[in-house]
Motif scaffolding. Structure first.
Motif, short mmCIF file in Angstrom:
data_model
loop_
_atom_site.label_atom_id
_atom_site.label_comp_id
_atom_site.label_asym_id
_atom_site.label_seq_id
_atom_site.Cartn_x
_atom_site.Cartn_y
_atom_site.Cartn_z
N GLY A 161 1.48 -1.40 -0.23
CA GLY A 161 0.45 -0.20 -0.37
C GLY A 161 0.84 1.25 0.22
N ARG A 162 1.70 1.68 -0.83
CA ARG A 162 2.83 2.08 -0.88
C ARG A 162 2.29 3.26 -2.06
NH1 ARG A 162 6.76 1.27 2.45
NH2 ARG A 162 7.84 3.67 2.13
N PRO A 163 1.23 4.69 -2.00
CA PRO A 163 1.16 4.61 -3.65
C PRO A 163 2.72 5.51 -4.13
CG PRO A 163 0.66 5.83 -1.89
CD PRO A 163 1.27 4.86 -1.05
N LEU A 164 3.04 6.01 -3.53
CA LEU A 164 4.61 6.66 -4.49
C LEU A 164 5.26 6.00 -5.54
CD1 LEU A 164 5.42 9.34 -2.07
CD2 LEU A 164 4.60 9.89 -4.35
N LEU A 165 5.84 4.45 -4.41
CA LEU A 165 6.54 3.61 -4.62
C LEU A 165 6.47 2.74 -5.98
CD1 LEU A 165 8.35 2.11 -1.12
CD2 LEU A 165 9.63 4.01 -3.17
N MET A 166 4.63 2.61 -5.56
CA MET A 166 4.41 1.95 -7.16
C MET A 166 4.20 2.77 -8.50
SD MET A 166 0.30 0.71 -5.58
CE MET A 166 0.05 1.48 -3.89
N LEU A 167 3.83 4.43 -7.94
CA LEU A 167 3.97 5.28 -8.69
C LEU A 167 5.44 5.15 -9.65
CD1 LEU A 167 3.00 7.60 -10.53
CD2 LEU A 167 4.17 9.23 -8.37
N GLN A 168 6.05 5.10 -8.46
CA GLN A 168 7.97 5.21 -9.65
C GLN A 168 8.38 4.14 -10.12
OE1 GLN A 168 11.41 4.62 -6.50
NE2 GLN A 168 11.53 6.33 -6.72
N SER A 169 7.66 2.60 -9.39
CA SER A 169 7.74 2.18 -10.34
C SER A 169 7.34 1.47 -11.67
CB SER A 169 7.71 0.04 -9.67
OG SER A 169 7.81 0.16 -8.67
N LEU A 170 5.70 2.06 -11.55
CA LEU A 170 4.94 2.05 -12.94
C LEU A 170 6.00 3.29 -14.36
CD1 LEU A 170 1.38 2.20 -11.69
CD2 LEU A 170 2.44 0.42 -13.43
N LYS A 171 6.24 4.03 -13.24
CA LYS A 171 7.12 4.82 -13.94
C LYS A 171 8.25 4.70 -15.35
CE LYS A 171 8.05 9.45 -14.41
NZ LYS A 171 7.90 10.77 -13.83
#
Length: 862
Positions: A686-696
């Motif tokens: 549930g870590r949104p910013l790290l999810m975003l970083q991985s997706l980018k």
């Protein structure tokens, strides 16, 4: 704290003898002398003696006592550099390098010019890549010992590693002019080449070339001088001089592919016809060389390719060159070249069968009987590459009938079955090859690999035991030898068998190998500077910096992460306690059968227990022998034993997965799988910013990747569900960064567009898109199922169909037993040899845990 009392002459002499005993590895004598000092009440708490006693005990493996004595000595004499140095040595033996560096720095506070402490500190700093600290320490050593060669070299290398090439070159120049006098030897030659490398890495190719020409008479490695000068001429666009160098090198080695490529660059040839003409000249000059003939085929156009490849194939088949297909396989990327080769091979087979010649031209020389054999061999590999299994098997069977004693034929037949999706038949044929030459380690290893892929892990271990140390279990010996190909294959095999703990054990073993390789470089820091192998040393340091980008680590990390993610989603349940059967209501005959069964189970359990005890005894004896061989060095820290059940029941599987992921995020950032695995972990955390970083990062590598699409859809859905709980600043960042990816679309819109676009063209895309669509719109069950189970995609593969089948069985598309059965039938029709799509066989095979399976034991569909 008592003051630091210096020892009187008698005790001081004893203390010096302790130091000598430590240096000469006479540890028991050292303990005797320490006891003589400490038994005197006046010096019972002498800090340095206590510390040396602790260091000696550490070398004898008594680690707990060692720490107790060293800490006690340090408490009694905090201002003693000896105590701090010893404490640092203890920490270093436990691989706690950061703590050891702190201890050395404390020691230097009280004795700033201690050469030994400075040397030990510099070794730890380069090990930890503290390059600034390393430079400062090497400067101190340089000022204290300016006449020693290692002082100059280490000082220059510290600037080189930091990228200050000019300063490094100045130091090396000063050392060479002031310290190095003739006669010139190998070490002087290596120093000059290292200095030349420093100049080249600074981008000063003209200066590096001048340096090389000036000192080439003093350099022993003449080949390196020529190759390096040719490279510099090319970079300086001095093509005529580069041409002369590479022509000279080709006379030295006409089989070196790189020389031809560099010479083409020097001649500035870009047109394919010019390159073909260029190779023609060298074919005439070097009549026996293979390289110009093979390189010519890559650049040849359709007009001349058939003639050239005809000549090349005839030579290979006449000589009987087994890797001929592997040599030409890279040409198959061009369909016209692949078709031309197929036409020629079929023509050869026809003419060799009827006339014994390659063509029907009258007067052509007869070929040896083996030419037909190798033509069959090539044709089998050719059609296997084209996924035409029936024709591949036809030709390999013809080859086996022609010469049934050639091992390579059985290996190729096994490979054909492997590619056709039948790993059991594949390993049986390779095992048949292995039985023909049991002393061939390559075939033995190949057979073990095929067994692992077929899920027969015990048989693979028995196969490897033929070449491992006697008396030690094969898996332990392979682990000791760091045989990572076996362990990565075993980890994947255990994963396929859902033996999660065993898969994790193998993955952790491979991870430990990489840690050991990192630690082993410690021995080379002083050795390489002493032996002047400086170029190789710099190469070693740079390799170690990216070590975990290696394929073996990536594979084991991927297995471990996937297993930990599954264990997080579906934790293992505790095994229920077995209850005693109800014997009161059993008939006498049934009761007798039950008692017999229980007795057999008890005997089997006792035999297994006895065998395990024997293995444990042998293991302990083996480890004891190894320790005796290594006696004299500080004992390495004992690693926790890897227990499969304990690994599979980890309390924090996501944190364990992150340990495998972290090196990949740095060293394998160019692989999209790295970032997709990162997203899967952070999504569950549930870590949104790290999810975003991985997706980018994944988006930047491949925006159309099917798994990437699924992650994007899930992230969109997660944001919709958790929008109220997000911090305003975090929400603003996410909205801004995801706008190019989402484009204002909802999760359902993303899924629909992807399914209609990429999902309609590729099997993997269709599967991921269909799963996401079914998850978002449960009522769209039929459309999603139809898209996933379609077989008309041009990239449809056996593995892709297996993934679809597993998804159907896992319930990703709801209850669909009939559809699953129909899909299996369709896949079986498309891939008739693949075991995954065949119905389970009713015949029960005998247990072959101890007896190798032979071809006669199981029918093979030809």
């Amino acid at each position: 704290m008592p003051p630091n009392n210096s020892l009187p002459p008698k005790e001081n002499a004893l203390f010096k003898r302790i130091l000598r005993c430590y240096e000469h590895k006479q540890y028991k004598n050292g303990l005797k002398f320490a006891k003589q000092i400490l038994s005197n009440p006046k010096f019972a708490e002498h800090g340095e003696t206590l510390a040396m006693k602790g260091l000696t005990l550490n070398c004898l493996g008594r680690k707990d006592e060692a720490y107790e004595y060293v800490r006690r000595g340090l408490r009694n004499d905090l201002k003693s550099p000896v105590c701090w140095h010893v404490y640092g040595l203890l920490q270093r033996s436990d691989k706690k390098y950061d703590e050891a560096i702190k201890c050395y720095r404390n020691a230097l506070k009280w004795e700033k010019e201690n050469i030994q402490i400075l040397r030990d500190l510099s070794l730890l700093q380069i090990q930890m890549r503290d390059l600034e600290g390393y430079k400062d320490t090497r400067y101190q050593l340089f000022t204290l010992r300016p006449t020693q060669r290692a002082s100059w070299i280490g000082f220059a290398m510290s600037y080189h590693l930091l990228g200050d090439y000019e300063m490094a070159n100045s130091i090396l120049d000063a050392f060479r002019t002031n310290q190095m006098k003739g006669p010139y030897d190998y070490e002087h030659s290596e120093l000059l080449l290292y200095q030349n490398m420093v100049l080249a890495e600074s981008g000063q190719y003209e200066r590096a070339l001048q340096h090389l020409n000036k000192f080439q008479s003093q350099i022993n490695d003449k080949l390196s001088v020529k190759e390096t000068s040719g490279e510099y001429y090319l970079k300086l666009k001095r093509f005529l001089e580069a041409e002369i160098v590479y022509e000279d090198l080709l006379k030295r080695n006409p089989e070196n592919v790189m020389y031809y490529q560099k010479l083409i660059e020097a001649k500035q040839l870009t047109d394919p016809d010019e390159k073909v003409t260029f190779y023609d000249a060298y074919k005439k000059e070097f009549t026996k060389a293979i390289a110009p003939r093979r390189l010519q085929l890559t650049d040849a156009g359709p007009a001349v390719f058939s003639g050239l490849v005809d000549e090349y194939l005839r030579h290979g088949l006449h000589k009987g060159i087994p890797p001929l297909f592997v040599d030409l396989r890279s040409l198959y990327i061009d369909q016209s070249k692949s078709d031309a080769i197929e036409k020629l091979i079929l023509q050869y087979i026809e003419n060799l069968t009827s006339k014994g010649t390659f063509s029907s031209d009258p007067g052509e020389e007869k070929q040896p009987a083996s030419a037909l054999l190798w033509a069959y061999y090539y044709a089998a590999q050719h059609f296997d590459y084209k996924k035409d299994t029936d024709r591949a098997l036809h030709y390999i069977d013809a080859a086996i009938e022609h010469t049934p004693t050639l091992i390579e034929l059985f290996i190729v037949k096994g490979r054909i079955y492997k590619h056709a999706g039948d790993p059991v038949s594949a390993y049986q044929w390779v095992e048949e090859a292995q039985a023909m030459d049991t002393a061939d380690r390559y075939v033995n290893s190949k057979c073990a690999r095929y067994m692992l892929r077929a899920g027969h892990i015990k048989r693979a271990e028995d196969m490897c035991a033929k070449f491992t140390r006697e008396g030690v279990p094969a898996t332990e010996n392979l682990n000791e030898m760091q045989c990572m190909w076996f362990q990565t294959e075993a980890a994947a095999a255990y994963q396929r068998l859902h033996q999660w703990g065993e898969a994790l054990k193998k993955a952790h073993e491979v991870d430990r190998h990489f840690s050991e390789i990192m630690e082993d470089q410690f021995d080379f820091h002083s050795y390489c500077m002493r032996k002047m192998t400086l170029r190789s040393y710099v190469g070693l340091l740079r390799l170690e910096d990216v070590l975990r980008s290696h394929t073996f680590y990536f594979r084991c990390a991927k297995v471990a992460i996937q297993v930990y993610l599954r264990l997080y989603t579906q934790p293992l349940q505790d095994v229920p306690q077995t209850t005693e059967p109800d014997t009161e209501n059993l008939a006498p005959s049934e009761l007798k059968k039950l008692r017999n069964k229980q007795r057999k189970a008890k005997r089997k359990a006792e035999q297994e227990s006895a065998l395990a005890a024997q293995v444990q005894v042998k293991r302990e004896q083996h480890h004891k022998a190894r320790q005796q061989q290594e006696q004299g060095d500080p004992e390495a820290p004992q690693l926790d034993e890897l227990i499969p059940d304990k690994l599979a029941r980890a309390e924090d599987p996501l944190e364990q997965a992150l340990k495998f992921l972290q090196p990949l995020r740095t060293l394998a950032a160019d692989r999209i799988d790295t970032h997709l695995m990162a997203f899967e972990i952070y999504f569950r955390k549930g870590r949104p910013l790290l999810m975003l970083q991985s997706l980018k990062r994944a988006w930047g590598l491949d925006a159309e990747h099917p798994h990437m699409h699924d992650c994007l859809v899930r992230f969109r859905g997660w944001l919709d569900d958790n929008s109220d709980g997000l911090n305003d600043h975090v929400a603003a960042v996410i909205a801004k960064e995801t706008d190019p990816m989402f484009g204002g679309r909802s999760a359902v819109q993303l899924s629909q567009q992807y399914l209609a676009g990429a999902g309609a063209r590729a099997q993997q895309c269709a599967l991921w898109a269909a799963r996401a669509h079914r998850r978002l719109l449960p009522h769209a069950h039929a459309a999603a199922l139809a898209a996933a189970t379609a077989l008309h995609y041009p990239d449809t593969t056996i593995q892709g169909c297996v993934e679809v089948l597993e998804s159907l069985r896992d319930g990703d598309f709801g209850p669909c037993e009939k559809e699953t059965a129909a899909y299996m039938d369709a896949c079986h029709a498309k891939f008739p040899y693949a075991l995954a799509f065949k119905p389970p066989q009713p015949l029960e095979l005998p247990n072959h845990d101890d007896v190798p399976l032979k071809l006669k034991d199981l029918a093979i569909n030809n």
